[in-house]
Design an enzyme around this catalytic site. Structure first.
Site, PDB file in Angstrom:
ATOM      1  CG  ASP A 203      -1.825   1.162   1.325  1.00 13.33           C
ATOM      2  OD1 ASP A 203      -2.769   1.214   0.536  1.00 13.33           O
ATOM      3  OD2 ASP A 203      -1.592   2.034   2.187  1.00 13.33           O
ATOM      4  CD  GLU A 269      -2.510   2.440  -3.250  1.00 17.29           C
ATOM      5  OE1 GLU A 269      -3.719   2.671  -3.377  1.00 17.29           O
ATOM      6  OE2 GLU A 269      -1.908   2.527  -2.155  1.00 17.29           O
TER       7      GLU A 269
END
Length: 558
Positions: A203, A269
């Protein structure tokens, strides 16, 4: 689990599970790990290659798991470590790889690390987070903004310093300039590698490092409305100093060495001012991330020209490296309105959902399918009084947050709460979603669910669609026309992204084409180099000199 190629992730189809909303096994209204286990047969029948499970770690849940309080514990809301181990075993037995989220850039403010760090300026973990003195006038040390609104700096009365939070105030950023933080992070990752996971989704992986001089960001030349909503001033800065710092490349190499020891894969990401450039940088050389994805196809606007431009730009950036990286495309996830609403304006025609699935999984790269998109779910309209998302509450009503795409999965049309829970669901399940329930779509061969199953099974028989090169051809809007080529096999993909029927004249080099069957898209009409795809074109194949097409018994003929 059967042995697969080390590069199994290249061209893979990954199914994202948001565990809070997938299946509740104990009646508390929140999905959990045992609930996922109940639907492993469903996941297997989708014919995806891997399952990505969003955070299930111990957390105060202010950002629903993306604020981690213990990186090695399952939150009781989701189950236990034993439940996780059993889930991994079940998924592996079903032939599915397991990818889990890792939120490395920040923790929860109740994490023991932060609780110790804020005690004083000289304790053992004093520099594990990003602390800074106020300016002489008491204001924050820089103009950095939080993705979730307001300043990225929060005053802490105990240390009498500001701490950095790129997201919620309750999500303090870890200081990756500290060697101990890097090592502790790698140790936590290895904990899950030893439990058998096949990979990680990292993330916000370009937020690990910050500028040590705390220089303020300049204004953006062009406002970024891809990474954040247009209502958010975050997009008005050029983010030179608060993220994507060069030191991150060295850390990613350390991370890759650890993953390679276990044969694990990674997808990062990347949300940045120029995400495609950053993705190419972070995946190049074979010594950093395996692949990365961004928000570039998670936009409200779309067109054939836009999609073609994004893919071509990505290909251009990758070509700048001797060892180019790999991209993972996504048109939906837990952070953006559902694609059927963003792009399809809630059209009732299931052909649109089929077209989007075909588009996503035929572009060059891997792909992530968000739970519920295989059912053709539209965005849920969650009223403000039932809203859970702090991001939505901050920018309501111009931006309604992320709850609309997080509404629980509808499993059974006529069951209480659509079969998701016997309790009160954490978010309401709209009646509109119940009409798309999995059981409703089980029998009809032309349902979006069955199309997903059949198309992904069919795709596996054509390596050109998995690893082949891509080339786009000129076509009128809204038609997307491209080929995927591997060795002597070329597959032509023709997709009509619009509402009206279209007739397209093929380039002379593509006249020798033969329709494929078995993909479920229907047969596009071909007449002397002209295709008449109607609402959605078929896939077409131009044969190489030594190629014989395979038929897939599990895929229905179109």
């Amino acid at each position: 689990m059967a042995k697969q190629s080390k590069a199994w992730w290249r061209g893979a189809v990954i199914y994202q599970i948001y565990p809070r909303s997938f299946m509740d096994s104990n009646g508390d209204g929140v999905g959990d790990l045992p609930g996922i286990r109940q639907h492993v047969p469903y996941l297997k029948r989708l014919n995806v290659d891997a399952v990505w499970i969003s955070p299930f770690f111990k957390s105060p849940m202010k950002d629903f798991g993306y604020d981690v309080a213990d990186y090695r514990e399952v939150d009781p809301l989701f189950g236990t470590l034993a439940d996780f181990d059993a889930l991994v075993a079940d998924l592996h037995k079903a032939g599915l790889r397991v990818i889990i989220d890792q939120v490395l850039s920040h923790s929860a403010d109740v994490h023991p690390w932060f609780e110790e760090s804020r005690q004083s300026r000289d304790n053992p973990k004093a520099d594990w987070y990003v602390w800074a003195d106020a300016k002489s006038d008491g204001t924050p040390p820089s103009n950095w903004l939080s993705v979730f609104g307001g300043s990225a700096w929060q005053w802490d009365a105990q240390r009498r310093q500001y701490y950095l939070h790129n997201f919620l105030v309750s999500q303090p950023d870890l200081n990756f300039h500290c060697e101990d933080v890097q090592q502790a992070t790698l140790d936590n990752i290895e904990f899950w590698l030893k439990r058998g996971v096949d990979g990680f989704r990292f993330d916000a992986c370009n937020y690990h490092f910050h500028d040590r001089k705390l220089r303020s960001n300049p204004p953006a030349a062009v406002v970024d409305d891809i990474t954040v909503t247009a209502a958010n001033p975050y997009g008005m800065q050029q983010h030179l100093y608060d993220k994507s710092r060069p030191q991150n490349l060295k850390f990613l190499k350390r991370l890759r060495k650890l993953l390679d020891q276990y044969g694990a894969a990674s997808v990062g990401e990347v949300g940045d001012d120029d995400s495609l450039t950053r993705m190419a940088e972070y995946t190049s050389g074979g010594d950093k991330l395996n692949q990365a994805y961004s928000f570039n196809l998670l936009t409200e606007h779309y067109s054939a020209e836009f999609i073609r431009g994004q893919v071509l730009a990505m290909e251009h950036h990758l070509a700048n490296y001797d060892k180019p990286g790999w991209v993972c495309w996504s048109v939906g996830n837990h952070d953006v309105p559902r694609v059927l609403t963003r792009w399809g304006h809630n059209v009732a025609d299931p052909q649109f959902s089929r077209m989007v699935l075909a588009l996503l999984t035929t572009l060059r790269g891997s792909s992530c399918i968000y739970q519920g998109d295989e059912l053709g779910l539209p965005e849920a309209d969650i009223p403000f009084d039932l809203l859970q998302d702090p991001y939505g509450k901050a920018f309501w009503p111009q931006f309604k947050g992320r709850d609309g795409c997080r509404a629980p999965m509808p499993w059974k049309k006529h069951a209480a709460n659509a079969g998701f829970t016997v309790g009160t669901p954490w978010l309401p399940i709209p009646e509109e979603h119940k009409a798309h329930a999995a059981t409703v779509q089980e029998r009809p061969l032309d349902s979006v669910l069955n199309f997903t199953r059949h198309f992904l099974a069919w795709r596996r028989h054509y390596p050109a669609l998995i690893r082949g090169d891509i080339k786009f051809y000129k076509a009128p809007e809204p038609v997307l026309l491209f080929t995927r080529k591997l060795d002597d096999t070329t597959i032509l993909v023709a997709l009509n992204l619009g509402d009206a029927e279209m007739r397209v004249t093929l380039p002379g080099t593509l006249h020798n084409v033969i329709p494929l069957s078995g993909h479920g898209l229907g047969r596009g009409l071909i007449d002397d180099g002209v295709i008449d795809p109607g609402r959605l074109a078929a896939l077409l194949l131009r044969f190489g000199s030594s190629f014989t097409p395979k038929r897939c018994g599990s895929a229905r003929a179109g």
